[in-house]
Design a protein around this motif. Structure first.
Motif, PDB file in Angstrom:
ATOM      1  N   GLY A 559       0.827  -1.206   0.000  1.00 13.74           N
ATOM      2  CA  GLY A 559       0.000   0.000   0.000  1.00 13.74           C
ATOM      3  C   GLY A 559       0.856   1.247   0.000  1.00 13.74           C
ATOM      4  N   ARG A 560       0.396   2.272  -0.672  1.00 16.60           N
ATOM      5  CA  ARG A 560       1.141   3.522  -0.751  1.00 16.60           C
ATOM      6  C   ARG A 560       0.296   4.665  -0.219  1.00 16.60           C
ATOM      7  N   THR A 561      -0.352   5.393  -1.132  1.00 19.60           N
ATOM      8  CA  THR A 561      -1.109   6.566  -0.685  1.00 19.60           C
ATOM      9  C   THR A 561      -2.509   6.544  -1.277  1.00 19.60           C
ATOM     10  N   GLU A 562      -3.359   7.313  -0.662  1.00 21.12           N
ATOM     11  CA  GLU A 562      -4.705   7.577  -1.158  1.00 21.12           C
ATOM     12  C   GLU A 562      -5.019   9.034  -0.885  1.00 21.12           C
ATOM     13  N   THR A 563      -6.007   9.556  -1.573  1.00 21.40           N
ATOM     14  CA  THR A 563      -6.374  10.967  -1.435  1.00 21.40           C
ATOM     15  C   THR A 563      -7.558  11.126  -0.505  1.00 21.40           C
ATOM     16  N   VAL A 564      -7.435  12.063   0.415  1.00 21.96           N
ATOM     17  CA  VAL A 564      -8.563  12.506   1.227  1.00 21.96           C
ATOM     18  C   VAL A 564      -9.011  13.856   0.678  1.00 21.96           C
ATOM     19  N   ARG A 565     -10.241  13.938   0.247  1.00 17.38           N
ATOM     20  CA  ARG A 565     -10.775  15.200  -0.286  1.00 17.38           C
ATOM     21  C   ARG A 565     -11.286  16.034   0.892  1.00 17.38           C
ATOM     22  N   SER A 566     -10.410  16.917   1.354  1.00 16.38           N
ATOM     23  CA  SER A 566     -10.636  17.591   2.637  1.00 16.38           C
ATOM     24  C   SER A 566     -11.715  18.666   2.591  1.00 16.38           C
ATOM     25  N   CYS A 567     -12.023  19.173   1.411  1.00 17.38           N
ATOM     26  CA  CYS A 567     -13.071  20.192   1.304  1.00 17.38           C
ATOM     27  C   CYS A 567     -14.414  19.489   1.188  1.00 17.38           C
ATOM     28  N   THR A 568     -15.168  19.478   2.273  1.00 20.66           N
ATOM     29  CA  THR A 568     -16.456  18.794   2.326  1.00 20.66           C
ATOM     30  C   THR A 568     -17.581  19.804   2.551  1.00 20.66           C
ATOM     31  N   THR A 569     -18.791  19.337   2.422  1.00 16.53           N
ATOM     32  CA  THR A 569     -19.943  20.210   2.708  1.00 16.53           C
ATOM     33  C   THR A 569     -19.887  20.709   4.144  1.00 16.53           C
ATOM     34  N   GLU A 570     -19.496  19.827   5.061  1.00 19.58           N
ATOM     35  CA  GLU A 570     -19.416  20.207   6.475  1.00 19.58           C
ATOM     36  C   GLU A 570     -18.321  21.238   6.726  1.00 19.58           C
ATOM     37  N   SER A 571     -17.159  21.086   6.077  1.00 25.06           N
ATOM     38  CA  SER A 571     -16.085  22.067   6.280  1.00 25.06           C
ATOM     39  C   SER A 571     -16.462  23.421   5.700  1.00 25.06           C
ATOM     40  N   CYS A 572     -17.173  23.418   4.577  1.00 25.10           N
ATOM     41  CA  CYS A 572     -17.614  24.689   3.987  1.00 25.10           C
ATOM     42  C   CYS A 572     -18.613  25.400   4.900  1.00 25.10           C
ATOM     43  N   ASP A 573     -19.507  24.624   5.519  1.00 27.35           N
ATOM     44  CA  ASP A 573     -20.459  25.227   6.457  1.00 27.35           C
ATOM     45  C   ASP A 573     -19.725  25.862   7.636  1.00 27.35           C
ATOM     46  N   PHE A 574     -18.700  25.176   8.129  1.00 29.29           N
ATOM     47  CA  PHE A 574     -17.928  25.722   9.241  1.00 29.29           C
ATOM     48  C   PHE A 574     -17.208  27.005   8.840  1.00 29.29           C
ATOM     49  N   VAL A 575     -16.582  27.024   7.669  1.00 30.46           N
ATOM     50  CA  VAL A 575     -15.838  28.202   7.216  1.00 30.46           C
ATOM     51  C   VAL A 575     -16.782  29.387   7.046  1.00 30.46           C
ATOM     52  N   ARG A 576     -17.936  29.156   6.463  1.00 33.58           N
ATOM     53  CA  ARG A 576     -18.902  30.258   6.281  1.00 33.58           C
ATOM     54  C   ARG A 576     -19.338  30.808   7.632  1.00 33.58           C
ATOM     55  N   ALA A 577     -19.492  29.917   8.607  1.00 29.85           N
ATOM     56  CA  ALA A 577     -19.887  30.382   9.941  1.00 29.85           C
ATOM     57  C   ALA A 577     -18.788  31.215  10.581  1.00 29.85           C
ATOM     58  N   MET A 578     -17.546  30.884  10.317  1.00 35.68           N
ATOM     59  CA  MET A 578     -16.433  31.618  10.903  1.00 35.68           C
ATOM     60  C   MET A 578     -16.311  33.033  10.337  1.00 35.68           C
ATOM     61  N   VAL A 579     -16.713  33.231   9.111  1.00 35.78           N
ATOM     62  CA  VAL A 579     -16.602  34.568   8.507  1.00 35.78           C
ATOM     63  C   VAL A 579     -17.916  35.332   8.589  1.00 35.78           C
ATOM     64  N   ASP A 580     -18.924  34.730   9.196  1.00 36.26           N
ATOM     65  CA  ASP A 580     -20.224  35.380   9.348  1.00 36.26           C
ATOM     66  C   ASP A 580     -20.341  35.931  10.764  1.00 36.26           C
ATOM     67  N   PRO A 581     -20.329  37.239  10.928  1.00 35.59           N
ATOM     68  CA  PRO A 581     -20.390  37.825  12.278  1.00 35.59           C
ATOM     69  C   PRO A 581     -21.660  37.471  13.036  1.00 35.59           C
ATOM     70  N   ALA A 582     -22.708  37.094  12.301  1.00 34.65           N
ATOM     71  CA  ALA A 582     -23.976  36.796  12.954  1.00 34.65           C
ATOM     72  C   ALA A 582     -23.966  35.450  13.662  1.00 34.65           C
ATOM     73  N   GLN A 583     -23.005  34.594  13.359  1.00 33.97           N
ATOM     74  CA  GLN A 583     -22.952  33.260  13.965  1.00 33.97           C
ATOM     75  C   GLN A 583     -22.376  33.335  15.381  1.00 33.97           C
ATOM     76  N   THR A 584     -22.972  32.588  16.290  1.00 32.56           N
ATOM     77  CA  THR A 584     -22.486  32.561  17.673  1.00 32.56           C
ATOM     78  C   THR A 584     -21.353  31.546  17.819  1.00 32.56           C
ATOM     79  N   VAL A 585     -20.669  31.656  18.945  1.00 32.00           N
ATOM     80  CA  VAL A 585     -19.580  30.720  19.219  1.00 32.00           C
ATOM     81  C   VAL A 585     -20.108  29.293  19.303  1.00 32.00           C
ATOM     82  N   GLU A 586     -21.282  29.124  19.935  1.00 31.65           N
ATOM     83  CA  GLU A 586     -21.848  27.786  20.062  1.00 31.65           C
ATOM     84  C   GLU A 586     -22.164  27.183  18.700  1.00 31.65           C
TER      85      GLU A 586
END
Length: 706
Positions: A559-586
């Motif tokens: 076995g050698r390597t495989e690709t993990v596609r790190s940009c997921t729907t869940e990661s995009c939702d998190f990033v948008r929340a981080m740049v949205d001032p209206a989102q709370t810490v929780e």
């Protein structure tokens, strides 16, 4: 001239009085010791082959089984259920043995057969056990009773004191995922990156492929997986890393001494590798073995360029290295008096090269640039000018060397007064140098290993020990490079310089916190860094992109390597929340947890053979063999990776934070390599290309975003 005469064991002169024979006792001694060393290595390999071949049993266990069988026979108990009697009747046809001898031979034959059957059973049982990967998907920190029982069974069948390659035949084969599963995972991975219309079009292509051409290609791929050790290995190339030397400390200012100790440590590591004394890497509390195939060609190996495809040349052994300095190539023997050169003796050889005032021969200085440009001109030059005479001898010396060493003319490394510029310059120097003075990069595992073999230095900065004036001087390699070939060298160098000058680097340590605090937050450190990279990239570019993260598949054989596609729907939702001032810490923490868990799931799927990209790539290769076109596969493989990432694993030794390494390059977009060192340090290495319109220059501002 004395050194040259020592290479000749005897000389003779024909005179009117007869033949005058003169023997060189020193040369004969060296020939004897060299032969002794060679036979010793052959014996060690033969012994290791037997030990590895019978694992998880041991050679001594054969005697135990045979003695046990013979004991039961003399106790009038038949442990073979009649098999020994059948063997005895067969032996009765021969008249050369007595009745007692036949009984002994029958018992030994049955015992040997029973021993082999036990080995096969244990090996098969271990392979079945290692095919289970449910433990990887369990909640971190919690282990079920079933997993504990499974671990106990694995340890039971794993034997004692395994050598480097002991587990190879017990590792399961990489499974071929179902086409529909891979297609569905692919569509899920590109959903957050595509507009609605584009996603519908891609979905139609994917679904058509899954029911039409896909099953046909899959049949051929499954057929290959039945007879090949790994269905991916023939279609992919191995990945190599380059590694930085000690960054924040300088053990000596004497270049030859540093080279002498490093070379000696590498040779000690090679000796351990030849003897299979390096322990196989095992996960889950030293229980689950990883494939060790990547060690087989770490030394004595060259990549030979060809017009259509390169080939790998591997030598069973090599007794010399090749050193490049100031445009000249030197052959340096590694043994004297039947032993490895000691660090001080190797330093002496390096200093002799540094003190050599001879000039490069025409075309010699930039000769290696031939391998950095177009393969076709180099392959033709090789055939026309390097297939005979002194050129062939010198090229053979380079390609059959244990490894390649460069003694630079300029000092490279970390400087406290200018850390950013020095680190970036150091990284570029390690990667490509001047495009004609670098060999293959060291693997990270090797560098970790030799860091644990530090030889130390005397108070004056030299290697410990004494010099040896009897050791022959390094040999200058001789070349006769015609003008036509020199023109090809310059053309190849121009091509290589364009590529090298286009590479931008920035390497820096992140010391605010490390994996210690991240793990206290019950989060995967790798998932944490990957989500940070997604956030940094979005802040920098204002959009999401297809992201590559390398994972390993070494739970399987070859076995050698495989690709993990790190940009997921869940990661995009998190990033948008981080740049949205209206989102709370929780709300942000909730989305972070979901994104982190999804990333860990994707990583585990990739490690256990359920990745996306290697399977699709192999299907694409099969389609090319069959001369059929797939619009779906063609579009998938043409998608650009704008963010290429990799965590460099630290597995061999516990590194001092001063012994930091990292590396990586991306063709398009950004490349980010990182290593988690200790509990409080993460070292990052960012790369891009000046010509890439998406990135521009890796600026300090972009680093601060990270």
């Amino acid at each position: 001239m004395a050194e040259a005469h020592q290479a000749v064991a005897f000389q003779f002169t024909v005179t009117p009085d007869g033949i005058d024979l003169r023997l060189s006792h020193e040369a004969l001694k060296q020939i004897y010791l060299s032969g002794l060393h060679s036979w010793k290595k052959k014996f060690i390999r033969f012994k290791n082959g037997i030990i590895t071949g019978v694992y998880p049993a041991s050679p001594s266990s054969w005697l135990i089984v045979v003695v046990g069988v013979m004991t039961t026979m003399y106790a009038k108990i038949d442990p073979s259920l009649g098999i020994i009697a059948k063997i005895n009747r067969t032996l009765e046809r021969t008249d050369c043995m007595s009745s007692q001898t036949k009984n002994v031979v029958s018992g030994v034959l049955f015992g040997t057969g029973l021993w082999v059957a036990l080995i096969v059973t244990m090996r098969f049982s271990l392979k079945v056990l290692l095919s289970y990967h449910g433990w990887m998907f369990a909640e971190h920190g919690k282990m079920s009773r079933a997993t504990k029982i499974w671990m106990g069974m694995v340890k039971l069948f794993s034997g004692r004191k395994p050598m480097l390659y002991s587990f190879q035949t017990s590792l399961p084969r990489l499974p071929v995922p179902a086409v529909k599963d891979t297609v569905n995972r692919y569509l899920e991975s590109v959903r957050p990156l595509m507009k609605e219309e584009d996603f519908k079009r891609m979905t139609a292509l994917a679904q058509d492929f899954a029911v039409s051409l896909g099953p046909r290609l899959q049949w051929y791929l499954r057929l290959k997986s039945w007879w090949a050790t790994n269905y991916v290995s023939l279609y992919t190339h191995c990945w190599l890393q380059y590694s930085m030397d000690l960054l924040y400390i300088l053990p000596t200012h004497i270049q030859a001494a540093r080279a002498g100790n490093a070379i000696h440590a590498i040779l000690l590591y090679r000796r351990k590798l030849d003897r299979e004394e390096i322990k196989p890497i095992r996960l889950l509390g030293s229980t689950i073995p990883l494939c060790s195939a990547q060690w087989e060609r770490m030394f004595n190996t060259s990549r030979i360029p060809g017009e259509e495809t390169d080939t790998i040349q591997h030598m069973r052994d090599s007794k010399h290295i090749v050193v490049y300095h100031r445009g000249r190539y030197f052959k340096v023997w590694l043994y004297h008096d039947g032993r490895l050169l000691k660090p001080r003796e190797m330093e002496q050889q390096m200093q002799r090269i540094l003190d050599d005032t001879s000039e490069p021969q025409p075309g010699e200085a930039r000769l290696a640039a031939l391998t950095a440009g177009d393969r076709v001109p180099w392959a033709r030059c090789r055939q026309a000018y390097f297939g005979r005479g002194k050129n062939k001898q010198s090229l053979d010396a380079v390609e059959k060397a244990a490894f390649f060493v460069t003694l630079d003319e300029t000092e490279q490394g970390y400087r406290r007064e200018d850390p950013d510029t020095s680190m970036d310059s150091y990284a570029k120097s390690l990667l490509h140098g001047r495009c004609y003075d670098r060999g293959s990069p060291l693997t990270g595992a090797l560098w970790e290993g030799i860091l644990g073999l530090q030889m130390g230095y005397a108070e004056d900065g030299h290697c410990k020990g004494d010099t040896n004036p009897n050791i022959p001087y390094p040999t200058r390699l001789q070349w006769d490079i015609p003008g036509e070939c020199q023109e090809v060298i310059e053309t190849s160098l121009n091509t290589a310089n364009l590529l090298a000058n286009d590479v931008d680097f920035h390497s820096f340590p992140f010391e605010d916190f490390g994996k210690g605090i991240i793990k206290k937050c019950r989060t995967s450190p790798d998932a944490f860094v990957q989500l940070a990279l997604q956030l940094a990239h979005y802040k920098d570019m204002g959009k999401f992109c297809l992201t590559y993260e390398a994972s390993m598949t070494r739970l399987f054989r070859e076995g050698r390597t495989e690709t993990v596609r790190s940009c997921t729907t869940e990661s995009c939702d998190f990033v948008r929340a981080m740049v949205d001032p209206a989102q709370t810490v929780e709300q942000r923490l909730k989305l972070f947890k979901l994104a982190s868990e999804k990333h860990q799931l994707m990583y585990r799927l990739a490690m256990t053979g359920s990745g996306i990209d290697r399977h699709l790539f192999c299907l694409y290769v099969v389609s090319k063999y069959l001369a059929v076109e797939s619009p779906f596969l063609k579009e998938v493989l043409s998608e650009p990776w704008r963010l290429s990432t990799s965590q460099t694993p630290q597995q061999q030794v516990e590194l001092n934070p001063e012994y930091v390494r990292s590396g990586g390059v991306a063709d398009d977009g950004y490349g980010v390599s990182y290593i988690l060192v200790g509990e409080n340090l993460i070292n990052f290495h960012i790369s891009s290309k000046f010509s890439c319109p998406e990135t521009g220059i890796v600026s300090q501002g972009q680093v601060q975003i990270l």
